[in-house]
Design a protein around this motif. Structure first.
Motif, PDB file in Angstrom:
ATOM      1  N   ASP A 185       0.807  -1.218   0.000  1.00  0.00           N
ATOM      2  CA  ASP A 185       0.000   0.000   0.000  1.00  0.00           C
ATOM      3  C   ASP A 185       0.838   1.265   0.000  1.00  0.00           C
ATOM      4  O   ASP A 185       0.290   2.373  -0.065  1.00  0.00           O
ATOM      5  CB  ASP A 185      -0.927   0.024   1.226  1.00  0.00           C
ATOM      6  CG  ASP A 185      -2.049  -0.994   1.122  1.00  0.00           C
ATOM      7  OD1 ASP A 185      -2.670  -1.057   0.046  1.00  0.00           O
ATOM      8  OD2 ASP A 185      -2.296  -1.723   2.098  1.00  0.00           O
ATOM      9  N   ALA A 186       2.154   1.120   0.081  1.00  0.00           N
ATOM     10  CA  ALA A 186       3.035   2.288   0.148  1.00  0.00           C
ATOM     11  C   ALA A 186       3.381   2.766  -1.251  1.00  0.00           C
ATOM     12  O   ALA A 186       4.536   2.730  -1.694  1.00  0.00           O
ATOM     13  CB  ALA A 186       4.298   1.951   0.937  1.00  0.00           C
ATOM     14  N   THR A 187       2.359   3.212  -1.982  1.00  0.00           N
ATOM     15  CA  THR A 187       2.540   3.689  -3.348  1.00  0.00           C
ATOM     16  C   THR A 187       2.365   5.200  -3.388  1.00  0.00           C
ATOM     17  O   THR A 187       1.531   5.760  -2.670  1.00  0.00           O
ATOM     18  CB  THR A 187       1.537   3.014  -4.291  1.00  0.00           C
ATOM     19  OG1 THR A 187       0.200   3.222  -3.789  1.00  0.00           O
ATOM     20  CG2 THR A 187       1.802   1.517  -4.374  1.00  0.00           C
ATOM     21  N   PHE A 188       3.143   5.841  -4.241  1.00  0.00           N
ATOM     22  CA  PHE A 188       3.206   7.298  -4.256  1.00  0.00           C
ATOM     23  C   PHE A 188       3.080   7.823  -5.685  1.00  0.00           C
ATOM     24  O   PHE A 188       3.665   7.260  -6.610  1.00  0.00           O
ATOM     25  CB  PHE A 188       4.543   7.787  -3.674  1.00  0.00           C
ATOM     26  CG  PHE A 188       4.775   7.381  -2.245  1.00  0.00           C
ATOM     27  CD1 PHE A 188       4.557   8.283  -1.215  1.00  0.00           C
ATOM     28  CD2 PHE A 188       5.209   6.091  -1.940  1.00  0.00           C
ATOM     29  CE1 PHE A 188       4.764   7.910   0.103  1.00  0.00           C
ATOM     30  CE2 PHE A 188       5.421   5.714  -0.618  1.00  0.00           C
ATOM     31  CZ  PHE A 188       5.202   6.630   0.397  1.00  0.00           C
ATOM     32  N   CYS A 189       2.338   8.916  -5.837  1.00  0.00           N
ATOM     33  CA  CYS A 189       2.281   9.640  -7.104  1.00  0.00           C
ATOM     34  C   CYS A 189       2.850  11.037  -6.861  1.00  0.00           C
ATOM     35  O   CYS A 189       2.352  11.773  -5.999  1.00  0.00           O
ATOM     36  CB  CYS A 189       0.851   9.754  -7.616  1.00  0.00           C
ATOM     37  SG  CYS A 189       0.176   8.210  -8.268  1.00  0.00           S
ATOM     38  N   VAL A 190       3.876  11.385  -7.625  1.00  0.00           N
ATOM     39  CA  VAL A 190       4.531  12.682  -7.476  1.00  0.00           C
ATOM     40  C   VAL A 190       4.861  13.230  -8.852  1.00  0.00           C
ATOM     41  O   VAL A 190       4.863  12.497  -9.842  1.00  0.00           O
ATOM     42  CB  VAL A 190       5.832  12.573  -6.633  1.00  0.00           C
ATOM     43  CG1 VAL A 190       5.536  12.063  -5.229  1.00  0.00           C
ATOM     44  CG2 VAL A 190       6.851  11.656  -7.323  1.00  0.00           C
ATOM     45  N   ASP A 191       5.143  14.533  -8.908  1.00  0.00           N
ATOM     46  CA  ASP A 191       5.581  15.083 -10.187  1.00  0.00           C
ATOM     47  C   ASP A 191       7.105  15.094 -10.257  1.00  0.00           C
ATOM     48  O   ASP A 191       7.798  14.755  -9.293  1.00  0.00           O
ATOM     49  CB  ASP A 191       4.977  16.465 -10.445  1.00  0.00           C
ATOM     50  CG  ASP A 191       5.528  17.567  -9.550  1.00  0.00           C
ATOM     51  OD1 ASP A 191       6.568  17.379  -8.907  1.00  0.00           O
ATOM     52  OD2 ASP A 191       4.906  18.642  -9.505  1.00  0.00           O
ATOM     53  N   THR A 192       7.631  15.496 -11.414  1.00  0.00           N
ATOM     54  CA  THR A 192       9.074  15.385 -11.662  1.00  0.00           C
ATOM     55  C   THR A 192       9.885  16.216 -10.681  1.00  0.00           C
ATOM     56  O   THR A 192      10.881  15.738 -10.119  1.00  0.00           O
ATOM     57  CB  THR A 192       9.389  15.828 -13.103  1.00  0.00           C
ATOM     58  OG1 THR A 192       8.640  15.030 -14.015  1.00  0.00           O
ATOM     59  CG2 THR A 192      10.871  15.671 -13.400  1.00  0.00           C
ATOM     60  N   GLU A 193       9.484  17.461 -10.444  1.00  0.00           N
ATOM     61  CA  GLU A 193      10.239  18.336  -9.540  1.00  0.00           C
ATOM     62  C   GLU A 193      10.219  17.789  -8.118  1.00  0.00           C
ATOM     63  O   GLU A 193      11.244  17.735  -7.444  1.00  0.00           O
ATOM     64  CB  GLU A 193       9.678  19.757  -9.561  1.00  0.00           C
ATOM     65  CG  GLU A 193      10.101  20.577 -10.756  1.00  0.00           C
ATOM     66  CD  GLU A 193       9.892  22.071 -10.538  1.00  0.00           C
ATOM     67  OE1 GLU A 193       9.773  22.512  -9.377  1.00  0.00           O
ATOM     68  OE2 GLU A 193       9.862  22.805 -11.540  1.00  0.00           O
TER      69      GLU A 193
END
Length: 331
Positions: A185-193
């Motif tokens: 469950d330790a999934t992350f969505c982030v942007d490039t910066e």
């Protein structure tokens, strides 16, 4: 919804133009997209007929802020050029310091961490601003004015309501437990910066004592993260605290219980020589600062990202509602 054609075409062309900043430079931009007349913001004789170029970065809030600045300057009598949607914070800052734009709404935390290379944020907003103001002036010749302490568009992680209940997460400190006990469950969505900035994911990991599995980190465009978090594509999504999609998608923002993220108060940045030449610019922008809050900015952002309105229309309508400007032909 999609933005209106005018905004979409302009964003695409100027985003491409922004890439030129690292090379040969770019032109002074286009005209202000909508006409305004003076309201509370009155003509300033010293600015009458002076050409001032306003830039912004290429995300919704920056487009709205940039247009607020453009309409304020137009009401004050300046000949305003629009150079919005510059791609990336460092590129936008370079445009300012290299005289390609004159005005850029920016964030104190971005200057402190990204532009000036500091590692430790200052929790108190006013102390953070004073440190940024002093350092930016001495190192870079950049002046800050009309800082808005009511707006703090800092980073955060959000989860959807199902994940919040199922995993029992309230604070960023809870992520360490999820990484250890429920790695699936330790999934992350982030942007490039955010994936590489000191004030982004690497700093969060260090402060909160966990290490993400690279296979569980999805790098998405900033706009796609909100829907991906709402849909459960990722458990933890990087968000901005003034983004209208947080409320629209019923996301839960996790508390930054160790106060890692810097204060990101909004202010107007200019080259120091520009502000010294036209000190009246402070009185032009100050009425915006006095009226704009996190709640107001979230509503403006939502009108663009959720309702699909054009950022220029949103900015002008808000300024008219506040009495800062008048729309030609309206009483």
């Amino acid at each position: 919804m999609k933005l209106r054609t005018r905004s979409a075409l302009k964003a695409a062309s100027l985003a491409a133009a922004g890439l030129m900043l690292a090379g040969c430079g770019l032109s002074s931009g286009s005209s202000v997209p909508l006409a305004v007349e003076p309201g509370i913001i009155q003509p300033v004789p010293e600015l009458e007929g002076q050409t001032i170029t306003v830039g912004s970065k290429n995300f919704t809030e920056q487009l709205v802020l940039g247009y607020l600045g453009e309409f304020a300057l137009s009401a004050a009598g300046a000949d305003v050029r629009d150079l919005s949607s510059i791609q990336g914070s460092s590129t936008a800052r370079k445009a300012l310091t290299s005289d390609q734009i004159d005005v850029l709404f920016d964030y104190t935390g971005t200057s402190w961490i990204s532009y000036n290379g500091n590692n430790d944020p200052i929790p108190d907003a006013r102390a953070q601003f004073e440190a940024v103001r002093k350092q930016d002036l001495e190192r870079n010749g950049v002046a800050w004015t009309a800082v808005d302490y009511q707006v703090d568009n800092t980073y955060a992680f959000a989860v959807n309501q199902d994940a919040a209940k199922r995993l029992g997460v309230q604070n960023l400190s809870d992520i360490q437990r999820i990484v250890t006990e429920r790695p699936q469950d330790a999934t992350f969505c982030v942007d490039t910066e955010f994936a590489s900035r000191n004030d982004g994911l690497p700093g969060v990991e260090q402060t909160y004592g966990f290490k993400t599995n690279p296979d569980n980190v999805k790098v998405l465009t900033e706009g796609a993260i909100y829907q991906a978090t709402a849909d459960g594509t990722c458990t933890f999504g990087e968000v901005f605290t003034t983004d209208g999609r947080i409320e629209a998608l019923n996301l839960k923002v996790l508390a930054d219980d160790k106060q890692f993220f810097p204060r990101y108060n909004v202010g107007v940045t200019l080259r120091d020589e520009m502000l010294k030449r036209y000190p009246q610019l402070t009185q032009v922008f100050q009425p915006i600062s006095e009226r704009l809050t996190n709640e107001e900015l979230m509503k403006l952002n939502a009108q663009v990202d959720v309702q699909g309105r054009d950022p220029a229309d949103v900015a002008r309508d808000w300024m008219a509602e506040q009495g800062l400007i008048k729309i030609p032909g309206q009483s």
